[in-house]
Enzyme design. Structure first.
Site, PDB file in Angstrom:
ATOM      1  N   GLN A 176      -8.441 -27.704 -37.629  1.00  0.00           N
ATOM      2  CA  GLN A 176      -8.444 -28.770 -36.619  1.00  0.00           C
ATOM      3  C   GLN A 176      -7.636 -28.396 -35.377  1.00  0.00           C
ATOM      4  OE1 GLN A 176      -7.243 -31.922 -39.698  1.00  0.00           O
ATOM      5  NE2 GLN A 176      -8.572 -33.081 -38.334  1.00  0.00           N
ATOM      6  N   LEU A 180      -9.097 -37.050 -37.100  1.00  0.00           N
ATOM      7  CA  LEU A 180      -8.701 -36.788 -35.714  1.00  0.00           C
ATOM      8  C   LEU A 180      -9.786 -36.028 -34.949  1.00  0.00           C
ATOM      9  CD1 LEU A 180      -4.943 -35.859 -36.266  1.00  0.00           C
ATOM     10  CD2 LEU A 180      -5.832 -37.954 -35.231  1.00  0.00           C
TER      11      LEU A 180
HETATM   12 ZN    ZN Z   1      -9.952 -34.793 -40.960  1.00  0.00          ZN
END
Ligand code: ZN
Length: 191
Positions: free
Chosen positions: A50, A99
């Site tokens: 991420q 997110l």
């Molecule tokens: Zn996630």
């Protein structure tokens, strides 16, 4: 240092993350920066892909449940090269967000309990059984290390509902790509 987030549609989110071979200063710094990034976005978990690093590492800040059922602040944890075992037959549904997918939420059914083996930042290998929020957050983050997102685990019915919203999100992300780190997150737990 707060790191820029990667968003839905970026191919790195679909890769299998590489194992961490050695816990170097760079890895320690990455874990620290990921914790800072997670808090900056009021997240309760963050996996290395991420933040654009395809490595088997995630951090969590899973809430604890108080005696009256209220959610209390958890502790910061770092999991390196995690492996999950022995999922319980009993499952539960919980509304998840991520997110990488601002504004998207859906119910996800997962096992209630799971065993995790992982290495901590000091190089020790641990094995422990997790339940509740700990189990939930770890399973969501572990999926990120295998190129999976929570939207892959929703019911067929929810997938139909999400489909146009995901297409819209992808379009929005493509046009806003430079301003994204300041996108507001939805209410609730983001992982
Ligand atoms: Zn996630």
């Amino acid at each position: 240092m707060k790191l820029p987030l990667i968003y839905y549609g970026d191919p790195i989110l679909r890769l299998k993350a590489k194992p961490v071979e050695e816990i170097t200063d760079e890895i320690r710094q990455l874990a620290k920066d990921m914790i800072e990034t997670m808090h900056a976005h009021r997240g309760i978990g963050l996996a290395a892909p991420q933040v654009n690093r395809s490595l088997a590492l995630f951090v969590t800040f899973a809430p604890k449940e108080g005696e009256g059922g209220q959610l209390l602040s958890g502790e910061e944890r770092v999991f390196i090269n995690p492996k999950l075992f022995d999922p319980s037959a009993a499952t539960c549904a919980l509304n998840e967000g991520c997110l990488c997918l601002p504004g998207i939420r859906a119910d996800v059914v997962r096992p209630e309990r799971i065993v995790i083996q992982y290495t901590s930042l000091d190089g020790q290998v641990h094995r422990e059984e997790l339940t509740g929020w700990d189990a939930r957050v770890v399973m969501h983050e572990n999926d990120h290390l295998h190129g999976m997102l929570f939207i892959d685990r929703v019911s067929d019915k929810d997938r139909q509902v999400l489909k146009p919203r995901l297409i819209q999100l992808k379009k929005k992300l493509a046009t806003l790509s430079t301003q994204l780190s300041e996108l507001p997150t939805d209410e609730g737990a983001e992982l």
